[in-house]
Design a protein around this motif. Structure first.
Motif, mmCIF file in Angstrom:
data_model
loop_
_atom_site.group_PDB
_atom_site.id
_atom_site.type_symbol
_atom_site.label_atom_id
_atom_site.label_comp_id
_atom_site.label_asym_id
_atom_site.label_seq_id
_atom_site.Cartn_x
_atom_site.Cartn_y
_atom_site.Cartn_z
ATOM 1 N N PHE A 88 101.118 3.247 66.656
ATOM 2 C CA PHE A 88 100.910 4.655 66.290
ATOM 3 C C PHE A 88 100.016 4.744 65.044
ATOM 4 C CE2 PHE A 88 102.788 8.641 64.331
ATOM 5 C CZ PHE A 88 102.298 9.503 65.285
ATOM 6 N N ALA A 89 100.314 3.905 64.057
ATOM 7 C CA ALA A 89 99.520 3.905 62.826
ATOM 8 C C ALA A 89 98.066 3.569 63.146
ATOM 9 C CB ALA A 89 100.098 2.896 61.846
ATOM 10 N N ARG A 90 97.871 2.584 64.028
ATOM 11 C CA ARG A 90 96.488 2.182 64.376
ATOM 12 C C ARG A 90 95.746 3.353 65.016
ATOM 13 N NH1 ARG A 90 95.161 1.056 69.058
ATOM 14 N NH2 ARG A 90 97.223 0.416 69.774
ATOM 15 N N ILE A 109 91.860 7.841 64.935
ATOM 16 C CA ILE A 109 91.585 9.273 65.129
ATOM 17 C C ILE A 109 90.994 9.869 63.854
ATOM 18 C CG2 ILE A 109 92.732 11.513 65.361
ATOM 19 C CD1 ILE A 109 94.510 10.287 67.465
ATOM 20 N N LEU A 110 91.640 9.593 62.734
ATOM 21 C CA LEU A 110 91.144 10.184 61.486
ATOM 22 C C LEU A 110 89.762 9.638 61.148
ATOM 23 C CD1 LEU A 110 94.333 10.438 59.267
ATOM 24 C CD2 LEU A 110 92.998 12.288 60.242
ATOM 25 N N HIS A 111 89.548 8.368 61.431
ATOM 26 C CA HIS A 111 88.237 7.804 61.138
ATOM 27 C C HIS A 111 87.158 8.560 61.924
ATOM 28 C CE1 HIS A 111 85.184 4.855 60.269
ATOM 29 N NE2 HIS A 111 84.902 4.848 61.558
ATOM 30 N N ARG A 112 87.431 8.765 63.216
ATOM 31 C CA ARG A 112 86.413 9.421 64.061
ATOM 32 C C ARG A 112 86.196 10.870 63.649
ATOM 33 N NH1 ARG A 112 89.464 7.078 68.656
ATOM 34 N NH2 ARG A 112 88.494 5.080 69.031
ATOM 35 N N VAL A 113 87.322 11.511 63.402
ATOM 36 C CA VAL A 113 87.234 12.956 63.188
ATOM 37 C C VAL A 113 86.643 13.279 61.803
ATOM 38 C CG1 VAL A 113 89.429 13.682 62.129
ATOM 39 C CG2 VAL A 113 88.602 14.840 64.140
ATOM 40 N N LEU A 114 86.797 12.348 60.879
ATOM 41 C CA LEU A 114 86.292 12.619 59.521
ATOM 42 C C LEU A 114 84.849 12.178 59.342
ATOM 43 C CD1 LEU A 114 89.450 11.603 57.480
ATOM 44 C CD2 LEU A 114 88.576 13.899 57.874
ATOM 45 N N GLU A 169 89.089 9.522 73.324
ATOM 46 C CA GLU A 169 89.306 9.047 71.948
ATOM 47 C C GLU A 169 90.428 9.753 71.217
ATOM 48 O OE1 GLU A 169 85.498 9.378 70.101
ATOM 49 O OE2 GLU A 169 84.738 7.588 71.106
ATOM 50 N N PHE A 170 90.823 10.934 71.721
ATOM 51 C CA PHE A 170 91.842 11.670 70.961
ATOM 52 C C PHE A 170 93.129 11.918 71.736
ATOM 53 C CE2 PHE A 170 87.840 12.666 68.943
ATOM 54 C CZ PHE A 170 88.137 12.373 67.627
ATOM 55 N N LEU A 171 93.055 11.863 73.067
ATOM 56 C CA LEU A 171 94.284 12.110 73.833
ATOM 57 C C LEU A 171 94.753 10.863 74.570
ATOM 58 C CD1 LEU A 171 93.401 15.670 75.098
ATOM 59 C CD2 LEU A 171 95.265 15.064 73.596
ATOM 60 N N GLU A 172 93.823 10.253 75.295
ATOM 61 C CA GLU A 172 94.249 9.100 76.085
ATOM 62 C C GLU A 172 94.634 7.922 75.193
ATOM 63 O OE1 GLU A 172 91.032 8.592 78.804
ATOM 64 O OE2 GLU A 172 91.487 10.457 79.855
#
Ligand code: SF4
Length: 946
Positions: free
Chosen positions: A417-419, A424-429, A403-406
């Protein structure tokens, strides 16, 4: 003059006076009145003052910030939307690509972006100043080629730029301003009075616009001290708009009470400033903290009382917020990877980030053990599947990788890139959503502001710009993100109006406060550092009919002076650092402070001297550290030292004690192992390898004579090295560049060592890696050592010790003679720090001396410094005896050497052992060697001396 400009002195309070005046004139029908301010903040406070005077329900005037008013009207003339700076850079990229002179920067858009932002800012300035674009025939030679090409074709590039924007159906803020200034009457016919309030310097396009407004009957209110000469930019506005100043209200002749504080550092100034705050400010204009250095916001917030309401209005750089650091770490990890392998150190930093821990859930508790496994594995680069195998294939880690590298693997365009960034921010927050919603703590407040800036300023650039669908390399997108992040500030917009106000200088325009606390009143902060566009050096601006930069500084001074004049109490803090060091450059108080002090001196008719006058130097509440000689030892430690000495004593043990007894304590008494470090380069492993290679090389000659000129065989030596280098796995631990570097360096040093042997006469190799033990006759203790090589020359036997690291410490010939002199009667050595220093001064070569003690028939011992910078210093003999000494005749006599070896050294060794047994502390030397690299740094109470 065609009209009046109403002047409100700062001492009267601009906005309170203006609100009273507007009410006096229009209390009956405010709704037809239009009031325009230069800033939203001023408009906000104006509403507050009106509300204070009015009771019940009422219609407010139309109150605008200038930029909002321009936008509202200009879209009626031209509905094209405004594009952000990055998109302007994109269209400029399209315009200049292929033009001669731009080749260096138009290779790709991400490379062009920083220059594109500057180019577009220049074009905007021309538009704001309503100056026709003209080509510069001879652009400055110190500009890069693309800068020169831009200035020499300004008119054509500007025209093409306007055309391409028009074709794309977009526009810019300055183009809107200019359009409105030219066609205002088409869209604006006011029903009631219009007031232009509190403007200072105006661009030419703004002046055109104001002229039109004056023709429509608008009135102007300015803030100015009638007792002082009008600043040039205000005089210019009055002259240009043909306005004659008329004082609206005479100021009360009161001066603010000024106090100055010189602080040693930021923490001291914010602590003291917090003490000066009223406990519960009731109105928003009661107290202001002026913060010229936005970066000091966090120390300030951490110092203010928790229950104090604080309202922040300034731009704060968001790149240190948690979401930004998480993304930047991700990018760094991705950029540093070699093919599919990721650098383990950066990977570990990412895993330890608080946001990564959040998404790893319960498995985050295993991180420490996992990190140990990664470090033990030793490889600095690993693929994701190798990492997963090491972690035992656990799901949270796999998911993290997916979810964060691949997720970056499929990114081809800014839109992709924006997507991915959004995902990433959605998951991490997600795990922090609740805390972020409440945002009580400073780091959450900052994170929220980052997210706001991300959503409004960064994301749209990637997601919905004209170039969003263009293919771009991922590394270029990372670069663009960083570039944009540099320019983004968290727009802290204090709202509602209450509590202590914290603002930057520009945000204080037109506001007045009873008490003003100024922090960081230093040069470099007040006035703010100049942001010079390298394309428009100061000398060039008049040639292009643009205003000079100095106007900006005059404006800042005007804002500062009016803020001070409008207050009752002013507390000014500056940092006073006179000693310069790399960490703390000297600080000079601001020229604004100097001016205020000078005015005070003139008023009082005396020159202030230190200790006399309004400046107070805040005293440092430093408490002298308790004298701390070292780690005390009790009975248990004493017994442990005795136990250690009852075994075999090595040179390393004694040298460790001589260098730093505290380190000796950690290493030998506590048995703390140095932490395993994951570095690309393991100097110890390489040293062991070189020793083994030299042993292999010389082994065929063991017991035989070695004739350097005849037997030197560099290719065999290098083959042996390369084989071991591959076999021992050292080469696999290194990245390709580092491997190349290490390999070539080691080969060069080995080859150079063989060459240096050619200056020596033939020798017989007596032993290799020989273990020796010997009991000290006086002490009854056993010493041991491993002698790398013992050679026999015509002049006698020599013990050799290979050194692969940095230089060795040793005694000069002169110092050896001095020791010989004083050693006729070696004094008793006290078990003190002083005693330790005495021994250290006389035993820098303890290892070689001990080797000679272990091999009594040898007459000399030599360090072979393989890493020496100079070829002729490879050999470092202990007694400067031939054949190693470059000197002829100037060396110690046989009997002197004999005396040193058999009397002096054993006696010094005895004193050292006595010290070790009797010292009441494991001392920390005044200047411990190498604390910064010490393995026990974080456990050691003496580290602060480093
Ligand atoms: S940190 Fe410094 S004082 Fe402490 S043990 Fe290491 S070298 Fe000695």
């Amino acid at each position: 003059m065609s009209g009046k400009a109403w002047i409100i002195p700062p001492q009267a309070g601009f906005l309170p006076t203006l609100s009273r005046e507007i009410l006096r004139r229009h209390r009956e029908d405010l709704s037809r009145v239009t009031v325009i301010f230069p800033t939203r903040r001023a408009a906000h406070f104006f509403r507050y003052y009106l509300g204070r005077h009015l009771r019940g329900s009422f219609f407010l005037p139309r109150i605008y910030a200038f930029s909002d008013w321009v936008n509202e009207l200009a879209v009626r003339l031209d509905p094209r939307p405004i594009i952000p700076p990055a998109e302007r850079a994109w269209w400029l990229y399209r315009v200049v690509s292929g033009r001669p002179g731009f080749e260096q920067v138009t290779e790709s858009f991400d490379r062009f972006l920083p220059w594109g932002l500057r180019f577009s800012e220049v074009l905007e300035e021309f538009e704001r100043e309503a100056v026709p674009l003209k080509d510069l025939l001879e652009p400055p030679e110190d500009l890069p080629p693309h800068g020169q090409a831009f200035l020499s074709a300004l008119s054509e590039i500007g025209r093409d730029f306007r055309e391409i924007l028009s074709g794309a159906g977009v526009t810019t803020p300055a183009a809107r301003l200019r359009l409105l200034s030219e066609r205002l009457p088409e869209v604006f016919s006011p029903e009631g009075p219009v007031y232009l309030c509190g403007f200072a310097a105006l661009s030419r396009a703004e002046r055109f616009l104001f002229r039109r407004l004056l023709e429509l009957g608008a009135e102007v209110f300015l803030e100015m001290d009638p007792g002082c000469r009008a600043p040039d930019f205000l005089a210019e506005v009055l002259r240009d708009l043909k306005l004659s100043p008329e004082i609206l209200s005479r100021p009360r002749s009161r001066r603010p009470r000024l106090r100055f504080f010189a602080a040693a550092d930021v923490h001291q100034e914010v602590r003291e400033a917090a003490r000066l705050l009223p406990p519960d400010p009731e109105t928003p204009d009661e107290v202001l903290i002026l913060l010229p250095v936005a970066g000091h916001l966090l120390p300030l917030l951490y110092t203010l009382p928790e229950d104090l309401p604080v309202n922040i209005t300034l731009g704060f750089p968001v790149k240190r917020s948690l979401p930004a650091t998480f993304l930047l770490l991700l990018f760094e990890l991705y950029e540093k990877r070699l093919s599919e392998r990721y650098p383990v150190l950066t990977y570990l930093s990412l895993l330890k980030h608080p946001y990564a821990r959040g998404v790893l859930g319960a498995w985050a508790a295993e991180l420490h053990a996992f990190e140990t496994r990664l470090r033990a594995h030793g490889s600095p680069y690993l693929s994701l599947s190798e990492i997963e195998d090491l972690a035992g294939g656990v799901d949270p880690l796999r998911r993290f990788h997916r979810e964060f590298l691949e997720v970056f693997y499929g990114v081809k365009t800014p839109r992709d890139f924006a997507r991915v960034l959004k995902e990433i921010l959605h998951r991490v927050l997600e795990p922090h959503r609740e805390r972020l919603r409440e945002a009580r703590e400073n780091r959450e407040i900052l994170a929220r502001h980052f997210l706001y800036a991300f959503e409004t300023e960064i994301l749209p650039v990637f997601e919905s710009s004209s170039f969003s669908g263009e293919p771009m390399p991922l590394e270029g997108l990372f670069r663009m993100f960083r570039e944009l992040l540099q320019t983004v500030s968290a727009p802290f917009e204090g709202d509602p109006l209450c509590g202590v106000q914290v603002m930057g200088l520009l945000e204080t325009r037109l506001l007045s406060f009873r008490k003003v606390i100024v922090l960081d009143a230093n040069e470099g902060a007040l006035p703010s550092p100049e942001e010079i566009n390298p394309l428009l050096p100061e000398g060039l601006r008049p040639a292009l009919s643009l205003p000079r930069r100095s106007r900006q500084e005059a404006l800042e001074r005007y804002y500062f002076d009016r803020l001070i004049a409008s207050a009752r109490e002013v507390e000014i803090f500056y940092l006073s650092v006179t000693e310069s060091s790399s960490r703390l450059p000297p600080r000079v108080r601001s020229r604004y402070v100097e001016a205020l002090l000078w005015a005070e001196e003139k008023r009082k008719g005396e020159l202030f001297t230190p200790g006399k006058g309004p400046v107070r130097h805040l005293s440092l509440s430093l408490t002298a550290p308790e004298p701390f000689p070292g780690i005390p030892r009790g009975e248990a430690e004493r017994r442990e030292v005795e136990r250690l000495l009852s075994g075999e004593i090595s040179a390393t043990l004694l040298e460790t004690y001589l260098d730093c007894p505290a380190r000796f304590y950690f290493r030998y008494l506590l048995g703390l192992k140095p932490p395993e470090r994951l570095t690309e380069y393991d100097a110890t492993a390489l040293g062991t390898l070189i020793h083994a290679v030299l042993e292999d090389y010389f082994r065929p000659y063991l017991g035989r004579e070695y004739l350097p000129r005849e037997h030197n065989d560099p290719s065999r030596l290098l083959t042996l090295f390369r084989e071991r280098f591959e076999r021992d796995g050292l080469s696999r631990q290194l990245g390709p560049e580092r491997r190349f570097f290490v390999e070539k360096t080691a080969e060069f040093r080995l080859r150079r060592y063989l060459q240096s042997l050619e200056a020596l006469p033939p020798f017989r190799i007596l032993s290799l890696e020989e273990e020796k033990r010997r009991e000290h006759p006086g002490l009854g203790l056993r010493f041991r050592g491993k002698l790398d090589r013992v050679d026999e020359f015509e002049t006698g036997r020599v013990v050799l010790d290979y050194k692969t690291g940095a230089g060795v410490r040793s005694l000069s010939l002169r110092r050896l003679r001095e020791i010989l002199e004083e050693a006729r009667d070696i004094p008793r050595v006290e078990p003190t720090l002083e005693g330790l220093r005495f021994l250290r001064d006389r035993l820098p070569d303890l290892q070689l001396l001990l080797y000679l003690f272990l091999r009594p028939e040898a007459g000399e011992a030599v360090y072979v410094q393989l890493a020496s910078g100079k070829g002729r210093e490879i050999f470092k003999p202990l007694f400067y005896r031939p054949p190693f000494s470059p000197r002829s005749g100037d060396f110690l006599r046989e009997e002197e050497i004999e005396y040193l070896r058999e009397r002096v050294f054993p006696a010094l060794l005895e004193r050292l052992i006595e010290h070790l047994l009797a010292a009441p502390y494991f001392f920390i030397p005044e200047k411990p060697p190498g604390c910064r690299w010490c393995d026990y740094l974080y456990a050691c109470p003496g580290r602060k001396r480093a």
